[in-house]
Design a protein around this motif. Structure first.
Motif, PDB file in Angstrom:
ATOM      1  N   GLY A  75       0.761  -1.246   0.000  1.00  0.00           N
ATOM      2  CA  GLY A  75       0.000   0.000   0.000  1.00  0.00           C
ATOM      3  C   GLY A  75       0.786   1.287   0.000  1.00  0.00           C
ATOM      4  O   GLY A  75       0.248   2.325   0.397  1.00  0.00           O
ATOM      5  N   LEU A  76       2.047   1.281  -0.461  1.00  0.00           N
ATOM      6  CA  LEU A  76       2.836   2.517  -0.478  1.00  0.00           C
ATOM      7  C   LEU A  76       2.176   3.570  -1.351  1.00  0.00           C
ATOM      8  O   LEU A  76       2.054   4.733  -0.952  1.00  0.00           O
ATOM      9  CB  LEU A  76       4.259   2.226  -0.978  1.00  0.00           C
ATOM     10  N   GLN A  77       1.751   3.186  -2.554  1.00  0.00           N
ATOM     11  CA  GLN A  77       1.128   4.150  -3.457  1.00  0.00           C
ATOM     12  C   GLN A  77      -0.148   4.722  -2.863  1.00  0.00           C
ATOM     13  O   GLN A  77      -0.404   5.928  -2.945  1.00  0.00           O
ATOM     14  CB  GLN A  77       0.827   3.486  -4.803  1.00  0.00           C
ATOM     15  N   VAL A  83      -1.988  10.900   1.645  1.00  0.00           N
ATOM     16  CA  VAL A  83      -1.345  12.078   2.242  1.00  0.00           C
ATOM     17  C   VAL A  83      -1.633  13.324   1.409  1.00  0.00           C
ATOM     18  O   VAL A  83      -1.958  14.390   1.950  1.00  0.00           O
ATOM     19  CB  VAL A  83       0.176  11.846   2.368  1.00  0.00           C
ATOM     20  N   ILE A  84      -1.525  13.202   0.092  1.00  0.00           N
ATOM     21  CA  ILE A  84      -1.754  14.350  -0.790  1.00  0.00           C
ATOM     22  C   ILE A  84      -3.206  14.791  -0.742  1.00  0.00           C
ATOM     23  O   ILE A  84      -3.509  15.991  -0.777  1.00  0.00           O
ATOM     24  CB  ILE A  84      -1.333  14.001  -2.234  1.00  0.00           C
ATOM     25  N   THR A 120      11.425   6.317  -7.105  1.00  0.00           N
ATOM     26  CA  THR A 120      10.534   7.351  -6.570  1.00  0.00           C
ATOM     27  C   THR A 120       9.352   7.694  -7.480  1.00  0.00           C
ATOM     28  O   THR A 120       8.250   7.915  -6.990  1.00  0.00           O
ATOM     29  CB  THR A 120      11.322   8.657  -6.308  1.00  0.00           C
ATOM     30  N   VAL A 121       9.565   7.759  -8.797  1.00  0.00           N
ATOM     31  CA  VAL A 121       8.486   8.218  -9.679  1.00  0.00           C
ATOM     32  C   VAL A 121       7.307   7.254  -9.663  1.00  0.00           C
ATOM     33  O   VAL A 121       6.162   7.652  -9.415  1.00  0.00           O
ATOM     34  CB  VAL A 121       8.996   8.416 -11.124  1.00  0.00           C
ATOM     35  N   PRO A 127       1.808   8.522  -8.238  1.00  0.00           N
ATOM     36  CA  PRO A 127       0.553   8.393  -7.476  1.00  0.00           C
ATOM     37  C   PRO A 127       0.171   9.664  -6.727  1.00  0.00           C
ATOM     38  O   PRO A 127      -1.018  10.010  -6.639  1.00  0.00           O
ATOM     39  CB  PRO A 127       0.859   7.247  -6.498  1.00  0.00           C
ATOM     40  N   MET A 128       1.163  10.369  -6.194  1.00  0.00           N
ATOM     41  CA  MET A 128       0.867  11.615  -5.482  1.00  0.00           C
ATOM     42  C   MET A 128       0.377  12.682  -6.452  1.00  0.00           C
ATOM     43  O   MET A 128      -0.545  13.451  -6.127  1.00  0.00           O
ATOM     44  CB  MET A 128       2.109  12.089  -4.739  1.00  0.00           C
TER      45      MET A 128
END
Length: 223
Positions: A75-77, A83-84, A120-121, A127-128
């Motif tokens: 669930g990182l994405q 958060v965003i 990172t991308v 996703p952010m």
């Protein structure tokens, strides 16, 4: 001369077109290229090992990537997007502008491998950015989503490309220096790096403007 080893390039193209796992595609393509080039499987694996031993920074990437994969699986994405969504002022342009600045600064310090498309991308920035687009403009269609993801990837490329030349101990600076020497211009790496600063600033301003214009374009699309 055999052209069969070029089949590995076709596998890379097909794998990316089908949106398969990038690391899996590249690894399989490299193995296939080696086998078609007349190497046995043991020699292909040994070649991988020698490359990692000669370029130890690659080994660090291989250590980090499984961690990133595990984080994505759990669930990182989704967490990055959540958060965003809580940040009302976050937009695609502002988020990517911040990432552009960080990417250029870290690349200028020689930290080129701490960020990138797989690190990172894909798991974080894209996703952010998509979450920011949905936060500001509601649900986005597939074309807009692909545009946001492509812009995220392009931002990483631009930040790295125009930031790394400021670091004097980088291969591109050495290449430029040696090329200029053949034409009679003996410049120090520091001199070349200093001249890369205006280019990096110009790249930040130009691409940063494009990112802010993207916000306006997304706003007009939803109206």
């Amino acid at each position: 001369m055999s052209y069969w080893p070029l089949l590995g390039i076709l596998l890379v193209v097909l794998g990316f077109a089908l949106r398969m796992n990038a690391m899996l595609v590249v690894t399989v393509s490299a193995i296939v290229t080696g086998l078609l080039g007349g190497m046995d499987l043991h020699k292909v694996i040994a070649t991988f090992g020698k490359a990692f031993n000669d370029n130890r920074i690659i080994a660090i990437v291989w250590i980090v990537l499984p961690v990133i994969g595990a984080l994505e699986r759990y669930g990182l994405q989704q967490q990055a997007a959540a958060v965003i969504r809580k940040m009302k002022a976050a937009t695609v342009g502002r988020l990517l502008l911040l990432y552009l600045g960080l990417r250029q600064i870290t690349a200028a310090l020689g930290l080129t491998s701490i960020a990138g498309h797989p690190q990172t991308v894909r798991p974080l920035v894209a996703p952010m950015a998509l979450a920011a687009a949905e936060q500001q403009h509601g649900e986005v269609d597939e074309e807009t989503a692909e545009k946001v993801k492509a812009t995220s990837a392009a931002t990483d490329n631009i930040g790295l490309f125009f930031g790394e030349d400021i670091f004097i101990a980088i291969g591109s600076i050495v290449l430029i220096q040696q090329t200029l020497i053949t034409y009679g211009y003996n410049l120090s790496p520091l001199h070349l790096a200093l001249w890369a600063v205006p280019s990096a600033i110009a790249a930040f301003i130009i691409h940063g403007t494009r990112l802010l214009l993207l916000d306006r374009k997304l706003g007009r699309t939803r109206k």
